[in-house]
Design an enzyme around this catalytic site. Structure first.
Site, PDB file in Angstrom:
ATOM      1  N   ASP A  21     -36.579  17.018 -28.734  1.00 16.82           N
ATOM      2  CA  ASP A  21     -37.372  18.241 -28.842  1.00 16.82           C
ATOM      3  C   ASP A  21     -37.784  18.416 -30.306  1.00 16.82           C
ATOM      4  O   ASP A  21     -37.048  18.996 -31.100  1.00 16.82           O
ATOM      5  CB  ASP A  21     -36.586  19.461 -28.358  1.00 16.82           C
ATOM      6  CG  ASP A  21     -37.487  20.681 -28.199  1.00 16.82           C
ATOM      7  OD1 ASP A  21     -37.918  20.955 -27.064  1.00 16.82           O
ATOM      8  OD2 ASP A  21     -37.783  21.344 -29.215  1.00 16.82           O
ATOM      9  N   GLU A  23     -40.003  19.595 -33.647  1.00 19.93           N
ATOM     10  CA  GLU A  23     -40.757  20.746 -34.153  1.00 19.93           C
ATOM     11  C   GLU A  23     -41.837  20.208 -35.080  1.00 19.93           C
ATOM     12  O   GLU A  23     -41.652  19.170 -35.735  1.00 19.93           O
ATOM     13  CB  GLU A  23     -39.850  21.719 -34.902  1.00 19.93           C
ATOM     14  CG  GLU A  23     -38.749  22.333 -34.044  1.00 19.93           C
ATOM     15  CD  GLU A  23     -39.263  23.117 -32.854  1.00 19.93           C
ATOM     16  OE1 GLU A  23     -40.335  23.767 -32.980  1.00 19.93           O
ATOM     17  OE2 GLU A  23     -38.624  23.073 -31.791  1.00 19.93           O
ATOM     18  N   ASP A 133     -43.732  16.521 -26.512  1.00 19.13           N
ATOM     19  CA  ASP A 133     -43.027  15.959 -27.663  1.00 19.13           C
ATOM     20  C   ASP A 133     -43.446  14.521 -27.950  1.00 19.13           C
ATOM     21  O   ASP A 133     -43.695  14.167 -29.110  1.00 19.13           O
ATOM     22  CB  ASP A 133     -41.514  16.046 -27.442  1.00 19.13           C
ATOM     23  CG  ASP A 133     -41.057  17.494 -27.399  1.00 19.13           C
ATOM     24  OD1 ASP A 133     -40.636  18.011 -28.438  1.00 19.13           O
ATOM     25  OD2 ASP A 133     -41.156  18.119 -26.322  1.00 19.13           O
ATOM     26  N   HIS A 210     -36.710  27.523 -30.555  1.00 15.07           N
ATOM     27  CA  HIS A 210     -37.624  26.797 -31.443  1.00 15.07           C
ATOM     28  C   HIS A 210     -36.920  26.148 -32.620  1.00 15.07           C
ATOM     29  O   HIS A 210     -37.577  25.696 -33.562  1.00 15.07           O
ATOM     30  CB  HIS A 210     -38.782  27.684 -31.919  1.00 15.07           C
ATOM     31  CG  HIS A 210     -39.648  28.168 -30.811  1.00 15.07           C
ATOM     32  ND1 HIS A 210     -40.391  27.307 -30.014  1.00 15.07           N
ATOM     33  CD2 HIS A 210     -39.884  29.418 -30.334  1.00 15.07           C
ATOM     34  CE1 HIS A 210     -41.042  28.019 -29.109  1.00 15.07           C
ATOM     35  NE2 HIS A 210     -40.760  29.294 -29.276  1.00 15.07           N
ATOM     36  N   ASP A 215     -32.878  23.569 -29.094  1.00 17.28           N
ATOM     37  CA  ASP A 215     -33.659  23.336 -27.876  1.00 17.28           C
ATOM     38  C   ASP A 215     -33.162  22.073 -27.168  1.00 17.28           C
ATOM     39  O   ASP A 215     -32.961  22.060 -25.950  1.00 17.28           O
ATOM     40  CB  ASP A 215     -35.149  23.182 -28.208  1.00 17.28           C
ATOM     41  CG  ASP A 215     -35.825  24.511 -28.518  1.00 17.28           C
ATOM     42  OD1 ASP A 215     -35.198  25.566 -28.318  1.00 17.28           O
ATOM     43  OD2 ASP A 215     -36.981  24.486 -28.965  1.00 17.28           O
TER      44      ASP A 215
END
Length: 258
Positions: A21, A23, A133, A210, A215
Site C-alpha cells: 500500500d 503513498e 498501487d 493513509h 493501511d
C-alpha cells in the site's frame, strides 16, 4: 467438513502474499491522472502457518521505506496532512530505484527470489486495496525513474477490495441481481478498508488512515480473514506495465510545468 471435491475447490495455489500500500505525492483535487511519485513503499509478507493445510495466513515480516521524490521534491501541505509523511522523511530517504533494490533483497532473504537469476523460487502474489498501487503508482514511478518494472513486480495482482466486495455481494444478493452486482453495476457496493473490516466482522481500523504501513497491516488482516473463510486467494486484476498517461513524454519526461 468439506468433501474431496470441495477441498480441491478451496486449494490455495500461492505460497506467499505481499501486501503493498504505497503513498504518493499529491495536490488537493488531483486525480489518478496526476504524475504521482511514490513517497512510502511498505510491504507486509504473509505466509501460511501450516503450508500443507493452507488455512491460516500470518504476517512473517515487514518492509518499509520512505522514498525521495525527484520531479516535485517538495511535499504539498495537503500531501503531508493526508499521509502524515513530512519533508524531512523524504529528503533523507533513498531514491525509488534504491528502494526497489532493497525490496528485491527482502524477497531474496525470505526465499521468494533467486539472488543471481532474480527468478521466483515460489509462487507469490502482490495484494493491494484496489488496483491503484501497482497499476498506477508503480507504473508511473518506473516511468519517472526511467527504469523497467522489475519482472518480480510485473504480474497481475490480487485486488483485495474486489475480492471482498464480490464475497459481500454473494452473501447479500441472489440470482440476476447478484450477477449484475458482480459486474459493473452502477450501484455496486464500494467497500473501503474500514468497511471491509466491518463486513468481515473484524475489529476496526488499527493505526492511522493513509499511513502506508498501517493501511498494509490492516489489508493483511483482511487477507488473513479471507483465507480463514476459505476464499480463493489468487490474482484477479490485470496490470499493464506499458500503460501511459497524457503527461508522459519520452525517457521519463513529464509534460507539465514543474
Amino acid at each position: 467438513m468439506p468433501n474431496g471435491q470441495e477441498e480441491a475447490e478451496y486449494k490455495q495455489l500461492y505460497d506467499a502474499f505481499l501486501v503493498l500500500d504505497v503513498e504518493g505525492t499529491c495536490e488537493h483535487g488531483s486525480s489518478f491522472d496526476y504524475p504521482n511519485e511514490i513517497i512510502e513503499f511498505p510491504v507486509c509478507l504473509m505466509k501460511w502457518k501450516d503450508d500443507k493445510d493452507r488455512r491460516e495466513l500470518e504476517v512473517v515480516d515487514e518492509f518499509r521505506s520512505f522514498v525521495k521524490p525527484s520531479w516535485r521534491p517538495t511535499l504539498t501541505k495537503f500531501c503531508t496532512e493526508l499521509t502524515g509523511i513530512n519533508q524531512a522523511q523524504v529528503d533523507n530517504a533513498p531514491s525509488f530505484t534504491q528502494v526497489l533494490e532493497s525490496v528485491f533483497h527482502f524477497l531474496v532473504k525470505h526465499g521468494l527470489l533467486d539472488e543471481k537469476s532474480r527468478n521466483p523460487l515460489s509462487r507469490f502474489s502482490w495484494c493491494s486495496d484496489g488496483p491503484y498501487d501497482v497499476r498506477d503508482f508503480v507504473v508511473k514511478q518506473c516511468f519517472i525513474s526511467k527504469i523497467e518494472i522489475p519482472t518480480w513486480l510485473k504480474g497481475d495482482v490480487l485486488d483485495v477490495n474486489k475480492m471482498v466486495t464480490d464475497w459481500y455481494i454473494s452473501q447479500n444478493y441472489q440470482g440476476k441481481k447478484m450477477r449484475a452486482m458482480l459486474g459493473r453495476h452502477p450501484h455496486r457496493p464500494s467497500l473501503n478498508i474500514n468497511n471491509q473490516l466491518r463486513v468481515l466482522g473484524l475489529p476496526g481500523f488499527q493505526g492511522r488512515n493513509h499511513s502506508g504501513i498501517d493501511d498494509a497491516r490492516n489489508i493483511a488482516r483482511i487477507v488473513s480473514e479471507c483465507a480463514r473463510r476459505r476464499m480463493h486467494l489468487q490474482p484477479n486484476t490485470h496490470i499493464d506495465p506499458n500503460r501511459r498517461w497524457s503527461w508522459m513524454g519520452s525517457y521519463g519526461q513529464i509534460l507539465l510545468q514543474n
